[in-house]
Design a protein around this motif. Structure first.
Motif, short mmCIF file in Angstrom:
data_model
loop_
_atom_site.label_atom_id
_atom_site.label_comp_id
_atom_site.label_asym_id
_atom_site.label_seq_id
_atom_site.Cartn_x
_atom_site.Cartn_y
_atom_site.Cartn_z
N HIS A 8 -12.62 -3.93 6.17
CA HIS A 8 -12.58 -4.70 7.54
C HIS A 8 -13.89 -4.73 7.87
N TYR A 67 -16.35 1.45 15.25
CA TYR A 67 -15.14 2.19 14.63
C TYR A 67 -14.88 3.42 14.99
N ALA A 82 0.81 -1.18 -0.07
CA ALA A 82 -0.10 -0.15 -0.03
C ALA A 82 0.94 1.16 0.10
N THR A 127 -17.28 8.88 5.07
CA THR A 127 -17.17 7.09 4.98
C THR A 127 -18.61 6.63 4.80
N VAL A 187 -9.70 3.65 13.08
CA VAL A 187 -9.25 3.71 11.59
C VAL A 187 -8.57 4.97 11.51
N ALA A 209 -7.99 6.30 2.01
CA ALA A 209 -7.36 4.99 2.72
C ALA A 209 -8.38 4.65 3.94
N ALA A 210 -8.87 5.62 4.66
CA ALA A 210 -9.61 5.38 5.82
C ALA A 210 -10.93 4.80 5.28
N TYR A 247 -7.67 4.17 -5.74
CA TYR A 247 -8.83 4.32 -4.63
C TYR A 247 -10.29 4.26 -5.48
N ASN A 295 -10.23 1.35 3.89
CA ASN A 295 -9.84 0.19 5.00
C ASN A 295 -11.01 0.02 5.97
N SER A 306 -7.17 8.10 10.01
CA SER A 306 -7.96 8.94 8.93
C SER A 306 -7.32 10.05 8.52
#
Length: 278
Positions: A233, A157, A2, A64, A218, A225-226, A24, A229, A220
């Motif tokens: 998960h 989270y 990554a 998100t 997470v 990426a956050a 992404y 990811n 961030s």
């Protein structure tokens, strides 16, 4: 791998390099397709899923959640973002108004902030008494164990962002009239109370990071990426599978039986604003 794929950040920028947009977007779309598969499994199996989103202001929780729900059926996957409690709700058992929003069979509920308001904002800003706060820390693990024991798939989270990145995002919102609504006096207050919120979060984790419902952090600093990811998960923690769906066929259009549409002049139409653009 990554890190190798990360694009270099702007010169003089101390933020970590972001995931390249093309990588992404491709991975996000793949994960969103899996979320649709998960949704169908939840619907058919009658599962109940609760996902709690907590973290610093401007940590990327809202964006998100938008990506999680983008292609999902709002009748199955819904967002619970509760306003400040009413006077009547203040007189209820603290968890009572959250219970009303828990999923029934075949539903997914995403809490955009949750009962953990009491461990964060309410504690730091003095909106609850010490007794109420201590009672929350005692009851929250019991409440969550009850949810899990009853079969609810609970995932929690915490979105973590540095003080420098949070300030950058706040300034960006202040300068953007389209996003200024995202800022409130309470958000700005969090800047001067950074350490207070840090201590509150640490204490919260000590009491509520339990085996039955652990906290997942997470990172961030990079929102792209956050997002991927967190979604990856979530999918990895649920043993879902693709379900057989009844095949659908578009029926043939029946022959016209004399229906005639009323004249346009008899109805009020929206003006053709699009035509004025060309």
């Amino acid at each position: 791998m990554a890190k190798k794929n990360r694009a270099a950040g702007p010169a003089g920028d101390d933020r970590p390099a972001r995931v390249p947009r093309k990588i992404y977007e491709k991975e996000l779309f793949r994960l969103q397709a899996q979320l649709v598969t998960l949704q169908e499994w939840v619907r058919q199996e009658g599962a109940r899923v609760v996902v709690v989103f907590e973290g610093r202001d401007a940590a990327g929780k809202g964006s998100t959640i938008k990506r999680v729900t983008q292609y999902l059926n709002p009748r199955i996957a819904r967002i619970a973002a509760l306003p400040a409690p009413t006077e009547r709700q203040r007189g209820q058992w603290y968890f009572q108004r959250y219970v009303e929003h828990l999923p029934a069979a075949g539903e997914i509920v995403l809490f955009d902030r949750s009962w953990y308001n009491r461990a964060g904002v309410e504690r730091v800003m003095g909106f609850c008494t010490k007794e109420e706060y201590q009672r929350f820390l005692s009851q929250a693990p019991i409440f969550e164990r009850m949810l899990v024991e009853d079969g609810i798939l609970l995932r929690k989270y915490w979105f973590s962002v540095s003080d420098g990145e949070q300030e950058r995002r706040f300034r960006s919102r202040l300068e953007d009239p389209m996003r200024r609504w995202k800022l409130s006096p309470m958000d700005l207050e969090s800047v001067s109370r950074w350490e207070d919120y840090s201590r509150a979060k640490d204490d919260m984790f000590v009491h509520t990071d339990i085996p039955e419902a652990p906290w997942y952090v997470v990172e961030s600093e990079d929102k792209r990426a956050a997002r991927i990811n967190m979604i990856a998960h979530l999918l990895s923690t649920i043993s879902y599978h693709e379900v057989q769906r009844r095949p659908l066929e578009l029926p043939p259009r029946p022959a016209v039986k004399g229906y005639e549409r009323p004249p346009r002049e008899m109805q009020t139409h929206v003006p053709d604003h699009a035509a004025s653009l060309t």
